[in-house]
Enzyme design. Structure first.
Site, short mmCIF file in Angstrom:
data_model
loop_
_atom_site.label_atom_id
_atom_site.label_comp_id
_atom_site.label_asym_id
_atom_site.label_seq_id
_atom_site.Cartn_x
_atom_site.Cartn_y
_atom_site.Cartn_z
N GLY A 293 0.71 -1.26 0.03
CA GLY A 293 0.02 0.08 0.07
C GLY A 293 0.82 1.22 -0.06
N ILE A 408 -0.35 1.25 12.72
CA ILE A 408 -0.52 2.03 11.90
C ILE A 408 -1.96 2.66 12.17
CG2 ILE A 408 -0.37 3.48 9.94
CD1 ILE A 408 2.41 2.43 11.07
N SER A 409 -2.32 3.81 12.68
CA SER A 409 -3.60 4.07 12.99
C SER A 409 -4.10 5.22 12.21
CB SER A 409 -4.06 4.23 14.59
OG SER A 409 -5.45 4.25 14.85
N LYS A 412 -9.09 9.14 12.19
CA LYS A 412 -10.64 8.84 12.36
C LYS A 412 -10.92 7.93 13.19
CE LYS A 412 -10.82 9.44 7.34
NZ LYS A 412 -9.47 10.10 7.24
N VAL A 451 -2.64 11.37 4.08
CA VAL A 451 -1.31 11.76 3.21
C VAL A 451 -1.66 11.96 1.71
CG1 VAL A 451 -0.03 10.38 5.07
CG2 VAL A 451 -1.05 9.22 2.98
N LEU A 452 -0.71 12.70 1.42
CA LEU A 452 -0.79 13.24 0.10
C LEU A 452 -0.37 12.06 -1.00
CD1 LEU A 452 0.96 16.82 0.09
CD2 LEU A 452 -1.48 16.18 -0.02
#
Length: 627
Positions: A293, A408-409, A412, A451-452
């Protein structure tokens, strides 16, 4: 061969001109000495003096390499060589005069005046030739070049101004700089018109549709301000990268690139505590789930920089794993990547892989994250993947003796209003509960926002809509989000993983939230369109979507860490018996409906409140004017 003969011929012509200049300067010095009327007895001595003056100067001109350069590029180094040759030639001529003429008949002042005149003749001729050549080569084309403004009148701006003066593509119309002392001054003949904030007025008055941001040493905030000014003024902006990033031996103009979205959302570069991260990763086996990902693949790239013994990359997508493997082979050919295709809910596979490779650190980035897609029809899959998957990866890590487990959270997970956010909060609580059962493995959680450029994010969607001619759809005029770059997020994840002692929730400094409608407007202008050409339409909040995201829940506080962009949240601990109650629910064979999932999630995550907020009914509203 023809070019070689041509170069030799030109060099010979230049040498002949310089010898003529010696004769002219010598005779002119006599005229000046005698106020324009040379006595007859001195005419003969002057002509006789040329017998040793010409060879002396000619020898020094050749010895000091005056003809290696080209007149069209004559510059300060050429003038230095000319001055050395003239001085040396004059000294030889003086010595020769004393040795050859027993009785001094040449006025001494001629030996002083003639070198000065000779320097002026030789240097002036080259300067006039270069100016004339540039005028004829570039003059007519420059007048037709695209008008451009340079933002910044420092070293970089001045270098750009000099290069733009010789460009056939661009026509520099002025510079802008915030230094009051530079206003009204000139840089290579081009005036500093005002401050950078004057860009909209200057661009309109001078009809400049392009600007180059040449302030590489300025802060990221200053560069972001300049880029935003350009975009809001409808000016196509380019930027000069930092001076340390410039390729050696190339001109500044060749390094200029068009600005992108990261320039508009620019943040100060991340610096990480390399020794601590290296101690955690170097020569150790590291495992990343969700490795194909956006975040997972960047984590792999950053981890490989620290040269682990092995990197175990697991992802459910065969293509994503293959693509990562090919990239690693190309860019890290000496590193060992173990590609694993599999599901994070597959406990047999996880136990087998971790028992075989015994990872020292596990980064768990695998998750379903698309809010609307997980809200309806896929709620049960989201919970099982994000919660049960986290539990099974964590359990396998404990059994294999992993030193650290990093979840990795997302932002949200704070006061969640959707199934995806609630499932990530429940994954955090699962890690908290597991931490209470073991001292062997340290559990850390890292939360951050958007994240962009990540898969499924709003930016690629906007880019696709603009490429199709619009409209660009925004859910609500007031919706805001936090943004950071993928490399920045990944570096801070590694930093956080090296700092934890077990049970912490690290929060990344996401900066200020950005209004999505402003982001859409800037992106439209960045691609060279106006809002009349690409319309913005509001579609209404999607199921489970918040107007704004939070990084902390109401009952959480934070403490500082040694790193300025990381804080630790004091979150509510999970109940000791959470897993005893949660696992039977996750492992039941019944597929729960979306409503049943939302009902039960409220039982586990007390702060979860399904979104019932306002939505826009109309899907064809004109975007309000930017404030």
């Amino acid at each position: 061969m023809f070019k070689k003969h041509k170069a030799s011929w030109l060099s010979l012509c230049a040498f002949a001109f310089d010898l003529c200049a010696v004769v002219g300067a010598w005779l002119l010095a006599y005229l000046i000495r005698f106020n324009g009327s040379i006595p007859p007895q001195y005419i003969y001595s002057g002509l006789k003096g040329l017998v040793w003056v010409l060879p002396a100067y000619g020898f020094m001109f050749r010895a000091l390499g005056l003809y290696r350069g080209m007149w069209v590029f004559a510059s300060l180094p050429d003038l230095v060589r000319i001055s050395k040759a003239v001085v040396a030639g004059a000294l030889i001529a003086m010595v020769a005069s004393l040795m050859i003429q027993p009785v001094q008949v040449t006025p001494r002042s001629v030996f002083i005046v003639s070198p000065m005149l000779l320097f002026l003749l030789m240097g002036g001729a080259r300067a006039i030739y270069r100016a004339t050549k540039e005028f004829y080569l570039y003059g007519a084309l420059i007048a037709q070049g695209k008008p451009v403004l340079v933002l910044g009148a420092g070293t970089a701006g001045a270098s750009l101004a000099r290069e733009l003066s010789r460009s056939s593509e661009w026509r520099l119309v002025g510079l802008l700089d915030d230094d009051p002392a530079k206003r009204g001054r000139e840089v290579y003949g081009h005036k500093v018109l005002g401050t950078i904030d004057d860009l909209p007025e200057c661009a309109k008055a001078l009809r400049a549709r392009h600007a180059i941001i040449a302030i590489p040493s300025a802060s990221v905030a200053a560069q972001r301000h300049a880029a935003t000014l350009c975009v809001r003024a409808g000016v196509h902006a380019m930027v000069l990268p930092s001076l340390t990033a410039l390729a050696p031996g190339q001109g500044f103009l060749s390094q200029v690139r068009h600005i992108d979205l990261e320039d508009l959302l620019g943040r100060e570069p991340v610096t990480i505590d390399t020794p601590h991260v290296e101690a955690l990763l170097h020569d150790h086996v590291v495992m990343v789930t969700g490795a194909g990902g956006s975040i997972g693949s960047e984590l792999c790239r950053q981890i490989l920089r620290f040269r682990p013994a092995q990197l175990v990359a697991l992802d459910a997508s065969e293509f994503a794993v293959y693509r990562l493997l090919e990239e690693v082979r190309e860019h890290f050919p000496d590193m060992h990547l173990v590609p694993i295709v599999g599901d994070v809910k597959d406990s047999l596979l996880l136990d087998h892989v971790m028992a075989r490779y015994s990872p020292h650190v596990v980064y768990h980035a695998a998750a379903y994250k698309h809010v609307p897609l997980m809200e309806q029809l896929n709620s049960w899959q989201a919970v099982r993947n994000n919660v049960l998957g986290t539990y099974r990866v964590a359990q396998a890590a404990i059994h294999s003796g992993a030193k650290r487990f990093v979840l990795i959270s997302t932002d949200k997970a704070v006061n969640p209003t959707n199934v995806m956010g609630a499932s990530k909060r429940l994954a955090e609580m699962t890690c908290s509960a597991l931490q209470q059962t073991t001292q062997r493995t340290q559990f850390e959680t890292v939360r951050f926002g958007n994240v962009l450029g990540s898969a499924g994010s709003v930016i690629p969607k906007f880019q696709q809509q603009i490429a199709k001619g619009g409209p660009v759809t925004v859910t609500h005029p007031e919706i805001t989000r936090f943004f950071m770059t993928i490399p920045e997020a990944s570096q801070l994840v590694l930093q956080a993983s090296s700092m934890g002692h077990g049970g912490e929730i690290f929060i990344l400094d996401m900066g200020q939230p950005v209004r999505i409608v402003d982001l859409a407007r800037d992106l439209i202008k960045l691609y060279g369109y106006s809002e009349d050409e690409i319309h913005i339409e509001f579609s209404g909040l999607r199921p489970g979507e918040k107007l704004y995201e939070e990084l902390l829940a109401d009952d959480e506080t934070t403490t500082r860490t040694p790193h300025p962009k990381l804080r630790i949240a004091r979150a509510r601990d999970a109940k000791p018996n959470l897993l005893d109650e949660l696992l039977p629910w996750l492992l039941q064979r019944t597929v729960l409906s979306d409503d049943e999932v939302r009902r039960d999630l409220r039982r586990w995550v007390s702060e979860y409140q399904p979104a019932m907020g306002p939505t826009l009914q109309s899907v064809n509203l004109k975007a309000p004017a930017a404030s």
